[in-house]
Design an enzyme around this catalytic site. Structure first.
Site, PDB file in Angstrom:
ATOM      1  N   HIS A  88       0.822  -1.214   0.000  1.00 11.57           N
ATOM      2  CA  HIS A  88       0.000   0.000   0.000  1.00 11.57           C
ATOM      3  C   HIS A  88       0.851   1.257   0.000  1.00 11.57           C
ATOM      4  O   HIS A  88       0.532   2.245  -0.633  1.00 11.57           O
ATOM      5  CB  HIS A  88      -0.898   0.023   1.226  1.00 11.57           C
ATOM      6  CG  HIS A  88      -1.910  -1.054   1.195  1.00 11.57           C
ATOM      7  ND1 HIS A  88      -2.756  -1.213   0.136  1.00 11.57           N
ATOM      8  CD2 HIS A  88      -2.190  -2.041   2.063  1.00 11.57           C
ATOM      9  CE1 HIS A  88      -3.523  -2.251   0.363  1.00 11.57           C
ATOM     10  NE2 HIS A  88      -3.198  -2.778   1.522  1.00 11.57           N
ATOM     11  N   GLU A  92       0.268 -13.165 -30.374  1.00 10.50           N
ATOM     12  CA  GLU A  92       1.414 -13.418 -29.490  1.00 10.50           C
ATOM     13  C   GLU A  92       1.938 -14.840 -29.633  1.00 10.50           C
ATOM     14  O   GLU A  92       2.734 -15.299 -28.815  1.00 10.50           O
ATOM     15  CB  GLU A  92       1.063 -13.098 -28.028  1.00 10.50           C
ATOM     16  CG  GLU A  92      -0.194 -13.754 -27.508  1.00 10.50           C
ATOM     17  CD  GLU A  92      -0.555 -13.327 -26.088  1.00 10.50           C
ATOM     18  OE1 GLU A  92       0.277 -12.747 -25.382  1.00 10.50           O
ATOM     19  OE2 GLU A  92      -1.699 -13.598 -25.687  1.00 10.50           O
ATOM     20  N   ASP A 138       5.176 -12.538 -25.232  1.00  6.26           N
ATOM     21  CA  ASP A 138       4.981 -13.957 -25.530  1.00  6.26           C
ATOM     22  C   ASP A 138       5.452 -14.301 -26.934  1.00  6.26           C
ATOM     23  O   ASP A 138       5.962 -15.388 -27.162  1.00  6.26           O
ATOM     24  CB  ASP A 138       3.509 -14.345 -25.352  1.00  6.26           C
ATOM     25  CG  ASP A 138       3.209 -14.643 -23.891  1.00  6.26           C
ATOM     26  OD1 ASP A 138       4.009 -15.356 -23.268  1.00  6.26           O
ATOM     27  OD2 ASP A 138       2.194 -14.143 -23.379  1.00  6.26           O
ATOM     28  N   CYS A 195       1.464  -4.067 -27.764  1.00  3.34           N
ATOM     29  CA  CYS A 195       1.345  -3.826 -26.317  1.00  3.34           C
ATOM     30  C   CYS A 195       2.394  -4.555 -25.493  1.00  3.34           C
ATOM     31  O   CYS A 195       2.341  -4.537 -24.273  1.00  3.34           O
ATOM     32  CB  CYS A 195      -0.051  -4.180 -25.831  1.00  3.34           C
ATOM     33  SG  CYS A 195      -0.435  -5.921 -26.003  1.00  3.34           S
TER      34      CYS A 195
HETATM   35  C1  PEP Z   1       2.612  -9.979 -24.249  1.00  3.04           C
HETATM   36  O1  PEP Z   1       2.664 -11.203 -24.233  1.00  3.04           O
HETATM   37  O2  PEP Z   1       3.388  -9.265 -24.905  1.00  3.04           O
HETATM   38  C2  PEP Z   1       1.588  -9.259 -23.465  1.00  3.04           C
HETATM   39  C3  PEP Z   1       1.377  -7.978 -23.620  1.00  3.04           C
HETATM   40  O3  PEP Z   1       0.889  -9.945 -22.544  1.00  3.04           O
HETATM   41  P1  PEP Z   1       1.486 -10.504 -21.158  1.00  3.04           P
HETATM   42  O4  PEP Z   1       2.815  -9.838 -20.930  1.00  3.04           O
HETATM   43  O5  PEP Z   1       0.462 -10.179 -20.146  1.00  3.04           O
HETATM   44  O6  PEP Z   1       1.598 -11.975 -21.421  1.00  3.04           O
HETATM   45 MG    MG Z   2       1.058 -12.416 -23.446  1.00  9.32          MG
END
Ligand code: PEP
Ligand code: MG
Length: 557
Positions: free
Chosen positions: A188, A430, A454, A501
């Site tokens: 926290h 991914e 991934d 992402c």
């Molecule tokens: C990824 O695999 O790039 C992703 C954004 O998801 P995570 O890191 O949650 O597996």
């Molecule tokens: Mg992922």
């Protein structure tokens, strides 16, 4: 001068007088009672009063600091009303004829122990919420009011660790920094420091912080050191560092509200990746263009039983409402592999990263999936929400997901429950399989989101969890870059957009090549949003001299 080293969970420099916080103990002894019914009523009354107090604190905190911190009190309300907790207290009162305060203390101890051994850091850290919440009931039973920590001057708060209710009653205008002996990144204190934008050091270890109470100190949140009664040289060095960081920060702030456009006019969206409500403030503060990835599994990891539809709905609705019309992409459960919770009762697998995870699990355990989809669709009535499906390897999975979404929508319509009309459906790219069939997937969905974390793991056959392999292969392997390029081409030829992402999106040495590959959006951790935007605005893609040699290799070979 004394210099103590800790782990910094939020940068910055702070000066002030050390104020050591000592929690006053409440004493509880076991007593035999004759009338369990009466004791039970006493408990119920105290519990309700404690929950009401928490609700008041939640409202107060939401107003004063922000909704992310206020949620801590919502979690505590859930704990106090949790059926397992209430049942535990009942057993002590009726079966063992114990006084209510003892029953609450013992039950909270048992529950906290279970949480301490939880699988994730988040669950382990929530044990303080169990103690904090139950202490509130005990104080009600003993007619004590909560202790208040008064500050007379600008202070550096030092403590073992701080409970959320303790931080909530602090006069924030007088708090310069936090330093704790214990704590962790998700504690926290760390969360609060990030929200308050002040430095915090955790894990100072076995030092007698109380001995320094009242002494002047400087906290260096960049290097993770607290200097008690700093010497001249240190004071000057830190002042210089502060000025330098201040200049950098100011430059970044100027980017807020500005377009993410290169010098030659190429525009790209920059979104934030978040794990839940706790990161929302930071996404907003850093002027993210929206939420590009909400990893919804974190909410499931923070607990020891499934969240119900209402709790999920509350969370999703809050995110879309707080983002005020900006795009919010919520990824459905990506449980499995490195993210597991006991109550899912998953079989032990030899290679969990290649096993029952993400969409595979959702298609197998459709009850869990449907509950989440219902909550997501209901929340879509309150803002711009998109649904993202992780770990897709086959078009058939998309058909099955769409079929379930269709049925859930029918169910909502039949019950006259509202949902957004234009909820977009996207898939994570991914796995190499998804890359290679991205032309087919593009016909079925509204957008792609490339998860390079991934994608690198499965393409390069390198366990993303294993630090020993971090330097085995050069980062940003050509294979992965070419995959990104192929995915963008396939998406665009079918008229859909692509966001990236994974962590790779925050690598500023790649911003140029990613833009050159025509990605439509990048989604990065909130503190990375402004640095990425600064990089974008410095680029001139039409200036060949600036073009990275990788672009030649990836795009023109
Ligand atoms: C990824 O695999 O790039 C992703 C954004 O998801 P995570 O890191 O949650 O597996
Ligand atoms: Mg992922």
């Amino acid at each position: 001068m004394i210099a103590l080293k800790g782990r910094s969970v939020y940068g910055g420099i702070a000066r002030g007088v050390i104020s050591f916080y000592q929690r006053d103990r409440i004493s509880i002894s076991r007593r035999k009672i004759n009338d369990p019914e009466k004791e039970w009523d006493r408990y119920l009354e105290a519990k309700d009063a404690a929950v009401a107090e928490l609700e008041a604190l939640r409202e107060q905190t939401a107003e004063k600091i922000g909704s992310a911190d206020a949620d801590i009190f919502y979690i505590q309300q859930l704990i106090l009303n949790d059926s397992q907790f209430v049942r535990g207290v009942k057993e002590y009162i009726f079966d063992e004829k114990c006084n209510a305060d003892y029953a609450v203390a013992r039950t909270s101890q048992r529950l906290a122990e279970i949480m301490r051994q939880g699988d994730s850091d988040y669950i382990r850290e929530r044990f303080t919420d169990v103690y904090d919440g139950s202490e509130r009931i005990i104080r009600q039973l003993q007619n004590q009011s909560s202790s208040e920590f008064k500050l007379d001057e600008i202070s550096i708060i030092c403590a073992e660790d701080l409970l959320p209710s303790e931080t909530a009653t602090l006069d924030k205008s007088k708090v310069a920094a936090f330093c704790t002996r214990g704590g962790s990144t998700n504690s926290h204190t760390a969360i609060l420091a990030r929200t308050m934008n002040i430095p915090a050091l955790i894990g100072l270890g076995d030092v007698k912080l109380e001995e320094y109470d009242g002494r002047y100190a400087i906290v260096d949140g960049y290097d993770g050191v607290i200097y008690i009664e700093p010497d001249n040289e240190t004071t000057i060095r830190i002042k210089r560092r502060e000025e330098e960081e201040g200049r950098k920060h100011e430059l970044l702030q100027k980017l807020k509200g500005r377009r993410n456009v290169t010098r030659d006019g190429r525009e790209i969206e920059v979104y934030a990746n978040i794990g839940g409500l706790g990161d929302l403030e930071s996404a907003i503060e850093n002027d993210a263009g929206g939420i590009g990835l909400l990893r919804s599994e974190f909410l499931y990891l923070q607990r020891d039983s499934f969240p119900d539809e209402e709790e999920l709905f509350y969370n999703y609705r809050r995110v879309v409402e707080d983002m005020k019309g900006k795009r919010v992409v919520i990824r459905t459960l990506d449980i499995g592999a490195d993210k597991t919770a006991d109550y899912f009762d998953l079989d032990k697998e030899e290679n969990p990263a290649l096993g029952m995870r993400a969409v595979r699990l959702c298609l197998r355990r459709q009850d869990i999936f449907r509950t989440q989809l219902r909550a997501l669709l209901r929340a879509s009535a309150y803002g711009k929400l998109s649904i993202l499906i992780p770990m897709i390897i086959d078009v058939d999975e998309v058909y099955r997901v769409k079929d379930i979404i269709h049925k859930v929508k029918d169910e909502l319509i039949s019950k006259h429950i509202a949902f957004g009309e234009d909820v977009e459906l996207g898939v994570m790219i991914e796995t190499p399989a998804a890359v290679m069939i991205s032309d087919l997937l593009a016909k079925e969905v509204d957008f792609f989101s490339i998860g390079t974390n991934d994608l690198e793991q499965y393409t390069l056959a390198i366990d993303r969890q294993n630090p020993n392999y971090e330097n085995v292969v050069p980062p940003n392997h050509l294979a992965v870059l070419r995959m990104i390029k192929l995915v963008v081409e396939n998406a665009h030829s079918h008229g859909i957009k692509v966001c990236l992402c994974g962590e790779l999106g925050a690598d500023l040495s790649l911003t140029e090549i990613l833009m050159e590959m025509q990605l439509d959006a990048l989604s990065v951790a909130p503190p990375q949003v402004l640095p990425v935007r600064r990089m974008i605005r410095s680029l001139n893609l039409s200036d060949r001299r600036q073009v990275h040699s990788n672009i030649q290799r990836v795009l023109h070979y």
